[in-house]
Design a protein around this motif. Structure first.
Motif, PDB file in Angstrom:
ATOM      1  N   LEU A  11       0.817  -1.204   0.000  1.00  0.00           N
ATOM      2  CA  LEU A  11       0.000   0.000   0.000  1.00  0.00           C
ATOM      3  C   LEU A  11       0.853   1.258   0.000  1.00  0.00           C
ATOM      4  N   SER A  12       2.152   1.100   0.293  1.00  0.00           N
ATOM      5  CA  SER A  12       2.992   2.303   0.409  1.00  0.00           C
ATOM      6  C   SER A  12       3.151   3.000  -0.945  1.00  0.00           C
ATOM      7  N   SER A  13       3.070   2.208  -2.043  1.00  0.00           N
ATOM      8  CA  SER A  13       3.177   2.863  -3.360  1.00  0.00           C
ATOM      9  C   SER A  13       1.964   3.762  -3.611  1.00  0.00           C
ATOM     10  N   LEU A  14       0.897   3.537  -2.871  1.00  0.00           N
ATOM     11  CA  LEU A  14      -0.290   4.403  -2.988  1.00  0.00           C
ATOM     12  C   LEU A  14      -0.184   5.591  -2.033  1.00  0.00           C
ATOM     13  N   GLY A  15       0.838   5.581  -1.196  1.00  0.00           N
ATOM     14  CA  GLY A  15       1.000   6.669  -0.226  1.00  0.00           C
ATOM     15  C   GLY A  15       0.460   6.319   1.146  1.00  0.00           C
ATOM     16  N   ILE A  16       0.048   5.077   1.343  1.00  0.00           N
ATOM     17  CA  ILE A  16      -0.462   4.653   2.652  1.00  0.00           C
ATOM     18  C   ILE A  16       0.697   4.013   3.421  1.00  0.00           C
ATOM     19  N   GLN A  17       1.054   4.609   4.558  1.00  0.00           N
ATOM     20  CA  GLN A  17       2.261   4.191   5.291  1.00  0.00           C
ATOM     21  C   GLN A  17       1.903   3.534   6.614  1.00  0.00           C
ATOM     22  N   HIS A  18       2.896   2.799   7.125  1.00  0.00           N
ATOM     23  CA  HIS A  18       2.858   2.266   8.496  1.00  0.00           C
ATOM     24  C   HIS A  18       1.576   1.477   8.772  1.00  0.00           C
ATOM     25  N   THR A  19       1.190   0.647   7.838  1.00  0.00           N
ATOM     26  CA  THR A  19      -0.021  -0.159   8.042  1.00  0.00           C
ATOM     27  C   THR A  19       0.309  -1.320   8.989  1.00  0.00           C
ATOM     28  N   PRO A  20      -0.282  -1.340  10.181  1.00  0.00           N
ATOM     29  CA  PRO A  20       0.087  -2.383  11.131  1.00  0.00           C
ATOM     30  C   PRO A  20      -0.480  -3.754  10.774  1.00  0.00           C
ATOM     31  N   CYS A  21      -1.609  -3.758  10.048  1.00  0.00           N
ATOM     32  CA  CYS A  21      -2.271  -5.037   9.794  1.00  0.00           C
ATOM     33  C   CYS A  21      -3.180  -4.894   8.578  1.00  0.00           C
ATOM     34  N   ILE A  22      -3.075  -5.852   7.678  1.00  0.00           N
ATOM     35  CA  ILE A  22      -3.979  -5.858   6.516  1.00  0.00           C
ATOM     36  C   ILE A  22      -4.824  -7.120   6.574  1.00  0.00           C
ATOM     37  N   ILE A  23      -6.114  -6.950   6.545  1.00  0.00           N
ATOM     38  CA  ILE A  23      -7.002  -8.103   6.441  1.00  0.00           C
ATOM     39  C   ILE A  23      -7.307  -8.226   4.955  1.00  0.00           C
ATOM     40  N   TYR A  24      -6.636  -9.182   4.352  1.00  0.00           N
ATOM     41  CA  TYR A  24      -6.571  -9.235   2.895  1.00  0.00           C
ATOM     42  C   TYR A  24      -7.563 -10.261   2.350  1.00  0.00           C
TER      43      TYR A  24
END
Ligand code: ADP
Ligand code: PEP
Ligand code: MN
Length: 540
Positions: A11-24
Motif C-alpha cells: 500500500l505504500s506505493s499508494l502513499g499509505i504508510q505504516h499499516t500495522p495489519c492488513i485483512i486481505y
C-alpha cells in the motif's frame, strides 16, 4: 485471519504508510466476526438479525451524494468527457483540478496510514477482455463486505495473479475541512482520476458510492470499445431469450428482473458486446422498504447469512421491521448473486437481448402501463430518460420528483448521452431487438400500479403476446398501447381511464409533453437530434 495466504499487497506505493495489519481478501466468516466485534463503535458496528444477516447503519449518508462527485479534468478526460459546465445539458461530472486531487489524495492516504485496513480485490465486469481488476481499501469491515457482495469475487487462481488496474481508497471517516477554499460543494467528496485510475472517497459511508462509482468508470471505458454500457437489469428465459430492463432508481430493475421463471443475469449494470449481455457485478442491491415475502419471495429469502442490510430498523429480538422508514426510505440489502436460486452460472452473461424494456415510474399518471416503441421513439425515450426520482437514493430527494435522466442513468454517464444511444442502437439493430416502455408508476388517481399487474405486462412482452395484440395510439405521446391482454384488466391499459375525464388527462398530458420538449432541446443542435423531435410528444 485472512482467507488468502498470498503475499500482502503493497500500500505504500499508494502513499499509505505504516499499516500495522492488513485483512486481505477476508472470507465471509472473517467479515461476520469483524462486523460484530463488541468494541466497535458508531456506524462501524453491525447487528445480527434473526435471519442471520448483519445489519449496519451507513451514517448521515443513506444514499449517494451526486453533488459531491468530481472527476479530474486533465489530458485523459478534457476532450471526451460529458462535463457539467458545457452548453450541452448538465451532467453530474464536476471537474476537479489536478492540484485539488493531489490535496484530497494526501488527506485520504494520511487518514488510511497507520490503520488496520481491509483490502478486497474483485472484478467489475464478467468478461476477462473488458473487466476491471479493482482493489478496494477500507478501514471499515462492512465496507469490505459490501464490495465482496457487489463485485465479482475472483477464484483462488485469479487472486494469485491479481494485478489491480483500478484502486478505490475509502476514507469515509475523514472530514475535509478545506472544502471551501478548494471550491468544493461540502466536506464530503467522491473523486475520480481516470489517468491514475483511482477513486477517492471522503466523508460519506454509503457503499453505493463504490458500486456506482465503478459503474461510471465502466461507462467511460466500454463505449470507447464499442461495447454498450447500460444502467439496466437483465435476465434470460428458457429459450435463451435475453431481456434488459433500463430504469432509474426505484423503477423496478431489481424487483422485476428477479423472476422465478427466468434466470437472473444481474440487477443493475450490464454491458453488451459482440457475444451478448454481461453483468458488471457479482451481487444485487435490493430495496427493502415494505419488502413483502409474498410479493418478492426471492429477494426476501436472499436476506440471510452473508447478506448485508443497511439502515433497516432491527427490533430487540433481532427481527427486522421492513415497514419502518425512520432512518431512510432507501433501506437496502446487498447479497451475492448466489443467494438467488435461478441465476446464470458460472459467469453472469448470456446472448444478445431481444427485448429492451424502459422502466419509468411516472408520477403524473399520464403514460400507459405498457407501450411499444418505434425505433425513433426508442432513441427519443432513451435520450429523454423520463421518470420520477423516488425518495431516498439521492440525498435531498424526499418525494417523487419528475425528472429526465439521460439513458435512464445520467448521474453515472461519463460520456455524452448520444454516445450511449449510438452504441445501444447498433447493438439493438444487429440483434433485431424491440423496445417497450413500461410505466411502473402512478395512475391518475395517484395509485401505483401493482407489482402483479406490472409482472403480467412484462410477461406479455416477453412471451410475444403483446406483439400480436390489437393496438391503439395514445394521443399527445403517440404511443402504441395494447387494447387487450390475457392476464390484465383491459381498462388498466389506457391511462385516460384513471382520470375523471379524458380532458383532464389531456390537460395534464400537455403539461408533461412540454417538459419532454423543453428537456429535448439539448439534443436538437445535431441533425440526429433534430430528426428525433417528431418521435416525441406533440401537445395539442
Ligand atoms: N408495479 C411495480 N413495479 C415495480 N416495482 C414496484 C411496483 N410497485 C411497487 N414497487 C416497489 O418499488 C420498488 C422498485 O425498486 P427496485 O426494484 O429496487 O428498483 P431499481 O432496482 O430500479 O432501483 C420496490 O421496492 C418494489 O417493491
Ligand atoms: C444503488 C443504486 O441503484 P438502484 O437504486 O438503481 O438499484 C443507486 O442509484 O445508488
Ligand atoms: Mn436496483
Amino acid at each position: 485471519m485472512s482467507s488468502s495466504n498470498r503475499k500482502l499487497p503493497d500500500l505504500s506505493s499508494l502513499g499509505i504508510q505504516h499499516t500495522p495489519c492488513i485483512i486481505y481478501n477476508p472470507d465471509y466468516t472473517t467479515l461476520f466476526n469483524e462486523e460484530l466485534r463488541p468494541e466497535l463503535q458508531g456506524f462501524e458496528r453491525g447487528i445480527l438479525t434473526s435471519n442471520g444477516a448483519v445489519a449496519v447503519d451507513t451514517g448521515i449518508f443513506t444514499g449517494r451524494s451526486p453533488k459531491d462527485k468530481y472527476i479530474v479534468r486533465d489530458e485523459t478526460t478534457r476532450d471526451n468527457l460529458w462535463w457539467s459546465d458545457t452548453a450541452q445539458g448538465s451532467s453530474g461530472n464536476q471537474p476537479l483540478s489536478v492540484d485539488t486531487w493531489q490535496a484530497l489524495k494526501r488527506c485520504v492516504t494520511d487518514q488510511l496510514s497507520g490503520k488496520r485496513l481491509f483490502v478486497t480485490d474483485a472484478f467489475c465486469g464478467a468478461n476477462a477482455n473488458s473487466r476491471l481488476s479493482v482493489r478496494f481499501v477500507t478501514e471499515v469491515a462492512w465496507q469490505a463486505h459490501f464490495v465482496k457482495n457487489m463485485f465479482i469475487q475472483p477464484d483462488e487462481e485469479e487472486l494469485a495473479q491479481f494485478t489491480p488496474d483500478f484502486v478505490v481508497l475509502n476514507a469515509s471517516k475523514y472530514t475535509n475541512l478545506h472544502w471551501q477554499s478548494q471550491g468544493l460543494n461540502s466536506e464530503n467528496f467522491v473523486a475520480f482520476n481516470l489517468t491514475e485510475r483511482i477513486q477517492l472517497i471522503g466523508g460519506t459511508w454509503y457503499g453505493g458510492e463504490m458500486k456506482k462509482g465503478l459503474f461510471a468508470v465502466m461507462n467511460y471505458l466500454l463505449p470507447l470499445k464499442n461495447i454498450a454500457s447500460m444502467h439496466c437489469s437483465a435476465n434470460v428465459g428458457k429459450q435463451g431469450d435475453v431481456a434488459v430492463f433500463f430504469g432509474l432508481s426505484g423503477t423496478g430493475k431489481t424487483t422485476l428482473s428477479t423472476d422465478p421463471a427466468r434466470q437472473l443475469i444481474g440487477d443493475d449494470e450490464h454491458g453488451w458486446d459482440d457475444e451478448g449481455v454481461f453483468n458488471f457485478e457479482g451481487g444485487c442491491y435490493a430495496k427493502t422498504i415494505n419488502l413483502c415475502p409474498q410479493a418478492e419471495p426471492e429477494i426476501y429469502q436472499a436476506i440471510r447469512r452473508d447478506a448485508l442490510l443497511e439502515n433497516v430498523v432491527v427490533l430487540a429480538d433481532g427481527r427486522i421491521d421492513f415497514a419502518d422508514a425512520s432512518k431512510t426510505e432507501n433501506t437496502r440489502v446487498s447479497y451475492p448473486l448466489s443467494h438467488i436460486e435461478n441465476i446464470v452460472t458460472p459467469l453472469s452473461k448470456a446472448g444478445h437481448a431481444r427485448k429492451v424494456i424502459f422502466l419509468t415510474a411516472d408520477a403524473f399518471g399520464i403514460l400507459p402501463p405498457v407501450s411499444r416503441l418505434t425505433p425513433e421513439q426508442t432513441q427519443y425515450h432513451f435520450l429523454s430518460g423520463f421518470t420520477a426520482k423516488l425518495a431516498g437514493t439521492e440525498r435531498g430527494i424526499v418525494r417523487p420528483l419528475p425528472t429526465f435522466s439521460a439513458c435512464f442513468g445520467a448521474a453515472f454517464l461519463t460520456l455524452h448521452p448520444t454516445r450511449y444511444a449510438e452504441v445501444l442502437l447498433k447493438r439493438m439493430q444487429a440483434a433485431g431487438a424491440e423496445a417497450y416502455l413500461v410505466n411502473t408508476g402512478w395512475n391518475g388517481q395517484g395509485q401505483r400500479i401493482s407489482l402483479k399487474n406490472t409482472r403480467a405486462l412484462i410477461n406479455a412482452i416477453l412471451n410475444d403476446e403483446l406483439r400480436q395484440a390489437p393496438m391503439q395510439v395514445l394521443p399527445v405521446f403517440n404511443l402504441q398501447m395494447p387494447l387487450r391482454l390475457k392476464n390484465v384488466e383491459s381498462s388498466l391499459l389506457d391511462p385516460r381511464n384513471s382520470w375523471a375525464s379524458e380532458s383532464e388527462w389531456r390537460t395534464q398530458a400537455g403539461i408533461l409533453a412540454q417538459k419532454f420538449i423543453d428537456n429535448f432541446v439539448q439534443y436538437t443542435d445535431t441533425a440526429t437530434g433534430q430528426a428525433l423531435v417528431h418521435a416525441g410528444p406533440v401537445p395539442d
